[in-house]
Design an enzyme around this catalytic site. Structure first.
Site, PDB file in Angstrom:
ATOM      1  N   LYS A   1       6.254   7.572   8.807  1.00 29.37           N
ATOM      2  CA  LYS A   1       6.175   6.112   8.685  1.00 29.37           C
ATOM      3  C   LYS A   1       7.439   5.573   8.015  1.00 29.37           C
ATOM      4  CE  LYS A   1       1.184   6.017   8.696  1.00 29.37           C
ATOM      5  NZ  LYS A   1      -0.053   6.194   7.945  1.00 29.37           N
TER       6      LYS A   1
ATOM      7  N   ASP B   1      -2.837  -2.019   8.087  1.00 28.31           N
ATOM      8  CA  ASP B   1      -3.736  -1.084   8.774  1.00 28.31           C
ATOM      9  C   ASP B   1      -4.837  -1.856   9.502  1.00 28.31           C
ATOM     10  OD1 ASP B   1      -3.275   1.610   8.928  1.00 28.31           O
ATOM     11  OD2 ASP B   1      -4.101   2.087   6.949  1.00 28.31           O
TER      12      ASP B   1
ATOM     13  N   GLN C   1      -2.468   5.350   2.234  1.00 26.74           N
ATOM     14  CA  GLN C   1      -2.725   6.463   3.146  1.00 26.74           C
ATOM     15  C   GLN C   1      -4.114   7.057   2.887  1.00 26.74           C
ATOM     16  OE1 GLN C   1      -0.629   7.577   5.718  1.00 26.74           O
ATOM     17  NE2 GLN C   1      -2.421   8.807   6.246  1.00 26.74           N
TER      18      GLN C   1
END
Ligand code: NAD
Length: 287
Positions: A51, A118, A95
């Site tokens: 990422k 997200d 995460q």
């Protein structure tokens, strides 16, 4: 035939890098994604590294906050509070999975919905459900729809989409996106009866189950476009691990019209869509 996720993701990143340049030159904004990693889970470390790399490659700012495994929920909430108020940060990603002593839903709820790249915050799920423009939509489902369109063209209306899986991360949001595209959507799951028969009706079949090579060739009609979300590690006869999807690729590939391979299908689209969401969040922060 294969639908090439790597190439589609590369093209999307190229398009996004131009948007980043425009945001910088026209608005003086450099989109910034902050990723928080708690603990040392090896798979999560790889995901975060990718990422960070791809964020920087398209000219955005990437910030990584590594916290020890024993970080308390309160400490993590304090970090989020700080980032929510930091105007230089446009996207925040925690995460997952988190260590067991931290409640994931509490953490997701604490991220500002405007920075929730997200797309897991209830506010963003609600916006998606209501079909509102500007919602931050979960990344993998966005990637699935883009790959379906890659093969079928932009107009999916009237097609029967069958989604196997009803998770908040993949199954439900991909079903909502396909509904927005005017598909007739069936959500199948672990309690669905006659699953092969249901799948056989699909013009678009999305498999998000988490069981290696679960979808068999005789479940798929010849005209179907198959989107395989699964990432499963299986042991080979040589004692090595290899990645396979939720679809029995070897037998389905010649039976259907098009399929996303694993690896190289949905996977590469997920990070590209994360970058897309961060740019959207940055644009929405201007007004
Ligand atoms: P999950 O475990 O949360 O959900 C699995 C779903 O499959 C459930 O809703 C369940 O009802 C359904 N299911 C389970 N057994 C079934 C059965 N026998 N018949 C029909 N349905 C059944 O998983 P998830 O988070 O949605 O992920 C699904 C898969 O996608 C996993 O392999 C995961 O690794 C992968 N994934 C990939 C990406 C990516 O970037 N490519 C991102 C997220 C998840």
């Amino acid at each position: 035939m294969n639908i090439d996720g790597k190439l589609t993701a590369k093209r999307l990143r190229e398009k996004l890098s131009i948007e980043v340049m425009e945001l910088k030159s026209q608005h003086g904004i450099n989109p910034k994604l902050t990723v928080i990693l708690v603990g040392e889970d090896p798979a999560s470390q790889v995901y975060v590294k990718n990422k960070v790399k791809q964020t920087q490659e398209i000219g955005m700012i990437s910030d990584e906050i590594k916290l020890p495994r024993d970080t308390s929920e309160k400490e993590l909430l304090n970090q989020l509070e700080r980032l929510n108020h930091d105007e230089s940060v446009h996207g925040i990603l925690v995460q997952l999975p988190l260590p067991k002593h931290i409640d994931e839903s509490t953490i997701i709820a604490a991220i500002s919905p405007n920075k929730d790249v997200d797309g897991f915050h209830a506010m963003n799920s609600g916006r998606l459900f209501n079909g509102e423009k500007g919602a931050l939509v979960p990344c993998t489902p966005q990637g699935c729809v883009m790959l379906a369109k890659q093969h079928l063209g932009d107009d999916l209306s009237g097609m029967h989409a069958v989604v196997i899986g009803r998770s908040n991360i993949v199954g439900k949001p991909v079903a909502m996106l396909l509904l927005q595209e005017n598909c007739t959507v069936t959500i199948a799951h672990s309690r669905t009866k006659n699953l092969p028969e249901v799948c056989k009706q699909a013009d678009i079949l999305v498999a998000a189950v988490g069981i290696a090579e679960f979808v068999k060739a005789d479940w798929v009609k010849p005209e179907a476009t198959v989107i395989d979300v699964g990432i499963n590690r299986v042991l080979t006869d040589e004692g090595k691990y290899r990645l396979v999807g939720d679809v029995d690729y070897a037998n389905v590939v010649n039976k259907c019209a098009a399929i996303t391979p694993v690896p190289g299908g949905v996977g590469p689209m997920t990070i590209a869509c994360l970058l897309k969401n961060t740019i959207l969040a940055a644009k929405q922060s201007i007004s």
